[in-house]
Structures are given as C-alpha cells and as structure tokens.
Motif scaffolding. Structure first.
Motif, PDB file in Angstrom:
ATOM      1  N   THR A 220       1.048  -0.641  -0.133  1.00 52.60           N
ATOM      2  CA  THR A 220      -0.662   0.325  -0.048  1.00 52.60           C
ATOM      3  C   THR A 220       1.214   1.276   0.268  1.00 52.60           C
ATOM      4  N   ILE A 221       2.040   1.229  -0.100  1.00 49.77           N
ATOM      5  CA  ILE A 221       2.906   2.119   0.544  1.00 49.77           C
ATOM      6  C   ILE A 221       3.413   2.875  -1.500  1.00 49.77           C
ATOM      7  N   LYS A 222       3.631   4.331  -1.641  1.00 51.51           N
ATOM      8  CA  LYS A 222       3.347   4.636  -2.474  1.00 51.51           C
ATOM      9  C   LYS A 222       4.872   5.386  -2.786  1.00 51.51           C
ATOM     10  N   LYS A 223       5.581   6.066  -3.709  1.00 48.73           N
ATOM     11  CA  LYS A 223       6.832   6.386  -4.014  1.00 48.73           C
ATOM     12  C   LYS A 223       6.554   7.229  -2.819  1.00 48.73           C
ATOM     13  N   GLU A 224       5.989   8.428  -2.873  1.00 53.46           N
ATOM     14  CA  GLU A 224       6.388  10.176  -2.579  1.00 53.46           C
ATOM     15  C   GLU A 224       6.265   9.502  -0.308  1.00 53.46           C
ATOM     16  N   ASP A 225       5.605   8.324  -0.159  1.00 55.59           N
ATOM     17  CA  ASP A 225       5.823   7.489   1.217  1.00 55.59           C
ATOM     18  C   ASP A 225       7.354   7.484   1.843  1.00 55.59           C
ATOM     19  N   ILE A 226       7.842   6.865   0.202  1.00 54.58           N
ATOM     20  CA  ILE A 226       9.007   5.859   0.712  1.00 54.58           C
ATOM     21  C   ILE A 226      10.531   7.573   0.827  1.00 54.58           C
ATOM     22  N   GLN A 227      10.247   8.337  -0.472  1.00 51.86           N
ATOM     23  CA  GLN A 227      10.728   9.226  -0.514  1.00 51.86           C
ATOM     24  C   GLN A 227      10.814  10.256   1.377  1.00 51.86           C
ATOM     25  N   ASP A 228       9.351  10.719   1.234  1.00 47.76           N
ATOM     26  CA  ASP A 228       9.613  10.678   2.442  1.00 47.76           C
ATOM     27  C   ASP A 228       9.912  10.367   3.961  1.00 47.76           C
ATOM     28  N   PHE A 229       9.984   9.532   3.858  1.00 47.08           N
ATOM     29  CA  PHE A 229      10.744   8.788   5.040  1.00 47.08           C
ATOM     30  C   PHE A 229      12.379   8.974   4.564  1.00 47.08           C
ATOM     31  N   LEU A 230      13.117   8.600   3.325  1.00 51.84           N
ATOM     32  CA  LEU A 230      14.126   8.544   2.712  1.00 51.84           C
ATOM     33  C   LEU A 230      15.103  10.031   3.182  1.00 51.84           C
ATOM     34  N   GLN A 231      14.017  11.177   2.856  1.00 51.56           N
ATOM     35  CA  GLN A 231      14.368  12.622   3.273  1.00 51.56           C
ATOM     36  C   GLN A 231      14.776  13.117   4.298  1.00 51.56           C
ATOM     37  N   PHE A 232      13.500  12.586   5.335  1.00 47.64           N
ATOM     38  CA  PHE A 232      13.761  12.443   7.048  1.00 47.64           C
ATOM     39  C   PHE A 232      14.815  11.946   7.058  1.00 47.64           C
ATOM     40  N   PHE A 233      15.920  11.053   6.926  1.00 46.43           N
ATOM     41  CA  PHE A 233      16.710  10.530   7.047  1.00 46.43           C
ATOM     42  C   PHE A 233      18.256  11.020   6.527  1.00 46.43           C
ATOM     43  N   VAL A 234      18.118  11.704   5.801  1.00 44.00           N
ATOM     44  CA  VAL A 234      18.742  12.459   4.810  1.00 44.00           C
ATOM     45  C   VAL A 234      18.792  13.620   5.599  1.00 44.00           C
ATOM     46  N   ASP A 235      17.486  14.199   7.010  1.00 41.90           N
ATOM     47  CA  ASP A 235      17.537  15.377   7.075  1.00 41.90           C
ATOM     48  C   ASP A 235      18.670  15.341   8.847  1.00 41.90           C
ATOM     49  N   LEU A 236      18.447  14.162   8.600  1.00 43.09           N
ATOM     50  CA  LEU A 236      19.000  14.435  10.336  1.00 43.09           C
ATOM     51  C   LEU A 236      20.550  13.957   9.920  1.00 43.09           C
ATOM     52  N   ARG A 237      20.742  13.265   9.250  1.00 41.95           N
ATOM     53  CA  ARG A 237      22.399  12.977   8.612  1.00 41.95           C
ATOM     54  C   ARG A 237      23.086  14.377   9.014  1.00 41.95           C
ATOM     55  N   GLU A 238      22.548  15.335   7.662  1.00 38.53           N
ATOM     56  CA  GLU A 238      22.991  16.530   7.434  1.00 38.53           C
ATOM     57  C   GLU A 238      22.917  17.673   8.835  1.00 38.53           C
ATOM     58  N   SER A 239      22.501  17.705   9.718  1.00 39.86           N
ATOM     59  CA  SER A 239      22.262  18.183  11.076  1.00 39.86           C
ATOM     60  C   SER A 239      22.632  17.055  12.263  1.00 39.86           C
ATOM     61  N   ASN A 240      23.957  16.954  11.652  1.00 42.32           N
ATOM     62  CA  ASN A 240      24.337  15.399  12.624  1.00 42.32           C
ATOM     63  C   ASN A 240      23.586  14.974  13.793  1.00 42.32           C
ATOM     64  N   ALA A 241      22.560  15.259  13.347  1.00 42.48           N
ATOM     65  CA  ALA A 241      21.525  14.240  14.593  1.00 42.48           C
ATOM     66  C   ALA A 241      21.177  13.135  14.588  1.00 42.48           C
ATOM     67  N   VAL A 242      21.463  12.212  13.301  1.00 42.47           N
ATOM     68  CA  VAL A 242      22.329  10.526  13.548  1.00 42.47           C
ATOM     69  C   VAL A 242      23.659  10.616  13.020  1.00 42.47           C
ATOM     70  N   ALA A 243      24.262   9.776  13.786  1.00 42.95           N
ATOM     71  CA  ALA A 243      25.738   9.032  12.533  1.00 42.95           C
ATOM     72  C   ALA A 243      25.400   8.841  11.320  1.00 42.95           C
ATOM     73  N   PRO A 244      26.623   9.315  10.451  1.00 42.61           N
ATOM     74  CA  PRO A 244      26.982   9.080   9.423  1.00 42.61           C
ATOM     75  C   PRO A 244      26.478   7.837   8.165  1.00 42.61           C
ATOM     76  N   VAL A 245      26.573   7.148   7.475  1.00 38.73           N
ATOM     77  CA  VAL A 245      26.421   6.470   6.802  1.00 38.73           C
ATOM     78  C   VAL A 245      26.888   5.540   7.346  1.00 38.73           C
ATOM     79  N   ASP A 246      28.288   5.787   7.498  1.00 38.88           N
ATOM     80  CA  ASP A 246      29.392   4.566   7.288  1.00 38.88           C
ATOM     81  C   ASP A 246      29.661   4.101   8.398  1.00 38.88           C
ATOM     82  N   ILE A 247      29.136   5.029  10.143  1.00 36.26           N
ATOM     83  CA  ILE A 247      29.240   4.989  10.900  1.00 36.26           C
ATOM     84  C   ILE A 247      28.659   4.084  11.662  1.00 36.26           C
ATOM     85  N   SER A 248      27.369   3.842  10.645  1.00 32.41           N
ATOM     86  CA  SER A 248      25.870   4.103  11.418  1.00 32.41           C
ATOM     87  C   SER A 248      26.503   2.447  10.631  1.00 32.41           C
ATOM     88  N   SER A 249      26.251   1.880   9.920  1.00 36.64           N
ATOM     89  CA  SER A 249      26.065   0.400   8.857  1.00 36.64           C
ATOM     90  C   SER A 249      27.190  -0.149   9.881  1.00 36.64           C
TER      91      SER A 249
END
Length: 424
Positions: A220-249
């Motif tokens: 039932t998920i739509k493209k705009e839903d997953i895009q919203d979710f992915l963008q949410f984490f991009v914003d978190l990474r850019e503000s250093n709210a979450v750890a970078p991908v290389d550390i988080s992985s």
C-alpha cells in the motif's frame, strides 16, 4: 498353603504388570520445538515437567536449539511429514508455512479470550488461526540516561513528538561538542530497524489509517511515502542528529553497538532486546515508547513476538492445543516461564508474575513497564505481508540508504529504486 500363596502372588504381580504396561502404552507423546537462550530452555523444560506432573498421560519431547538453522530445519521436517506436534514460528513465516500446508487451523480450539484481540488476529492468516501468541512486544527508544545527564540533556518522557525527538538528537550533538550523535541512522544497517521504523512512520507521521506499507495481499506504500521517509533521514544526517552512514552501517546490539560505545545516546529496537543492551553497560538505560504524530497518532503494531503452531501431521491436535492454552494463560506457567520469551502474552500472566514475588530484576521491570504503556495505546494490525517482501528490510532499504548517504543516488532515485523492488 505356601504354593497357593505363591500362585496368587504371581497372578497379582502379573495383573499389576499388565496394568502398568497398559498405562504406559496410553501415554500420548507430543514433540515440541523452539529456539532461544539457555534461560529460555531451562524455564521451558521446567514448565514441561510441571505440565506432565499435572497430566500424567502426556509425555512432551523437547527439541530446542539456537535460532541459526531453525527455520530451514523446520521446513525440511514439514516437507518430510515429520514436523514436531508443536513448533515455534513467527507471523512472517505464515505465507510459506501455509503454502507448505504445514499448520492446523486451531480456531476455537484454544481459549484466547485473555489475549489482546489484535494479537489474536495477527496469529491468523487468510481467516484461519494458525497459532497462539507467546509474548507481547513493541518498538522502543532506548536512551542512555547516565550519558544524557553528563551532557546536561534531559531524557525524553512519553508522550513526545517526532520534532521533540529530532530536537533532542541535535541537542546531544551540540552539547557533546560533536563527540556524541543523537542516534544511529537506522536505515543504513542490515541489522537495523529501518523497515520496522518505516511502518511506524507511516501510521504516526504520515497519518495512514489503513494498512501500511502492506497488508497480506498487496503493498500500500506509495513512492512519495518512501521518499518522505528517506528525506527525513537525509535531513537528520545533514544536521548531525544521527551518525553518518559509514558509522551507522557498523551498528548492532552487541559489541558494535553505538549506544553501548557511547557514540550515540539513543537507539531504537524492540523492547525484548533491551536486556542485551543493559547487560553490556553499567550506564542507566531507559526504554520509552516511540514518538507520536501531530494529533497523537502512534504506529505501534500488535506483532506477536513468537507463536506456537500445531503441525498439520500431528496425530494429537487436541492435546497440543490444550498444552498451548495452559502455556499462555496459566498463572502457574507464568511463574515458571517468567519473561524468557519476552513479556508474557496475557493480562492474567503478567499480573501473576508481578504479584508472585518472583525474582524479577530491574531489566524485567523496565521492559514490562514500557510494554504496558505501549499496550495502552491504539495498536495497529501487524501483517505478514505479501510474498517476497523479506528482502526489503535487511537488504534493499539499507543498500538504498547507503547509496544516498555516500552521494551515489538522489532521494528521488532511491524512492524509485525501492518501488521498483516492490514491483519486481
């Protein structure tokens, strides 16, 4: 006279011997399989022993192991017509188990009135109740209270919003002078909670009222839903709210845990894993429910932690369901099992355990408390999902998130790739 006495004695002994033999022959054998820790094995064996004492005509043969290889062995046994009478499963295996005709529909054969109705429904598939829930669970935000106090950051208290959580993550990074991130990037790790958080995100942040991201038949998920979710984490990474991908992985909930290493102050996982975190640190950890949406919406799913199902080839279905009912509703079983499979499934068992004087440790009490708070919420239905969805969480989502994080793909391209994977 002596010969007559001897003859009578022999006859009596023969009759007694035949009676004992006849009684032994009437014993019903039930094979039962599960996976887990040594504590789970020990407590389950004790529960089996007690049930056999109460039911001398039943002999339960235990088959237990670690999780690795359990699923493959179970399906091999089912295909060979030699599966245990009672076996442990999870709802995500239901589609394949039904295709293999491996389970009995036990609708009406077990008293489930003491179970949460949505958990009962989640143990059903295509209108058939294929099992009984063994534990209740929920996704929680684990916070390192000791570390937060050192940084001068107030811990989160439920209920709180997504914005509150993001602000807290940023505050941790700022007050630690960039030494500590708020949390890992949950989407970037194959052992992470990205897909489970996506489900929660859909109900609480995107405001879905119907099934998300799928029901048992379709996505039932739509493209705009997953895009919203992915963008949410991009914003978190850019503000250093979450750890970078290389550390988080590299994050997990064992030796590489960013929470345990104090690289992050928060971590999201199922309540049932809380003990594994707390056992690895002397810091005071505290689980709280996940954030709510603008209007108080939550995305807590009534997903059974573990399920007992009955094999289609069992010759003793009635006896198997009788044992399952005792196992999941009996106060006596609760005192023996404690939380070896997570928080007990029924109100009466949880209340019994708290009042019994059983030696519950601080971890048990914290987990039971946070799960009780989650159960008070308006739970959403959990779905096994359509066939072929098993790779979305552990493989596809982390790969897309990592490529976005390393600048190899845009958010829109990532959303497109995710939807293509669903269509494939």
């Amino acid at each position: 006279m002596y010969k007559k006495f001897l003859m009578i004695s022999m006859v009596v002994l023969s009759i007694l011997s035949l009676s004992v033999t006849s009684f032994a022959a009437k014993k019903i054998e039930l094979r039962m399989s599960w996976w887990g820790s040594e504590t789970r094995h020990r407590n389950t064996l004790e529960a089996i022993e007690r049930y056999e004492e109460m039911n001398p005509d039943i002999d339960i043969i235990p088959e237990y192991s670690g999780f690795e290889g359990y699923r493959n062995k179970l399906f091999s046994q089912i295909m060979a017509g030699n599966a245990p009478d009672i076996f442990t499963t999870v709802m995500e295996w239901y589609p394949d188990l039904e295709d293999a005709d491996g389970m009995v529909d036990i609708t009406g054969m077990v008293d489930v009135s003491g179970h949460n109705p949505k958990y009962v429904e989640a143990c059903s598939f295509n209108g058939k109740m294929y099992g009984v829930n063994l534990s209740v669970n929920g996704i929680v935000l684990n916070q390192n209270v000791t570390l937060l106090k050192e940084l001068g950051v107030e811990p989160l208290k439920a209920p709180y919003t997504w914005d509150d959580m993001v602000a807290k993550f940023k505050e941790v990074y700022e007050k630690s002078d960039g030494e500590v991130y708020g949390a890992p990037d949950f989407t970037a790790n194959i052992e992470g909670m990205g897909f489970d958080i996506l489900k929660y995100y859909g109900y609480s942040k995107l405001g879905y009222e119907d099934a998300f991201p799928f029901n048992n038949e379709k996505f039932t998920i739509k493209k705009e839903d997953i895009q919203d979710f992915l963008q949410f984490f991009v914003d978190l990474r850019e503000s250093n709210a979450v750890a970078p991908v290389d550390i988080s992985s590299m994050n997990d909930f064992s030796a590489n845990s960013l929470l345990i290493q104090r690289v992050t102050a928060f971590e999201i996982n199922f309540a049932g894993t809380f003990g594994r975190y707390q056992d690895q640190t002397t810091d005071d950890l505290q689980p709280v429910p996940l954030p709510v949406g603008e209007n108080g919406e939550n995305g807590d799913l009534a997903r059974p932690g573990l399920i007992f199902s009955v094999s289609k080839n069992s010759k003793h279905v009635n006896e198997a369901t009788k044992f399952i009912e005792w196992f999941t509703t009996s106060p006596e079983a609760a005192k023996i099992l404690k939380n070896c499979r997570g928080v007990l499934p029924t109100d009466v068992q949880r209340a019994t355990l708290l009042k019994s004087g059983a030696q519950l440790n601080d971890i048990d009490r914290k987990v039971m408390s946070v799960v009780d708070k989650i159960l008070e919420r308006d739970l959403k239905m959990a779905y096994a999902g359509p066939g072929g969805n098993g790779e979305l969480g552990p493989i596809i989502l982390p790969e897309i998130s990592q490529m976005i994080g390393f600048g190899q793909m845009s958010v829109e391209e990532g959303a497109e790739e995710f939807m293509n994977s669903i269509n494939d």
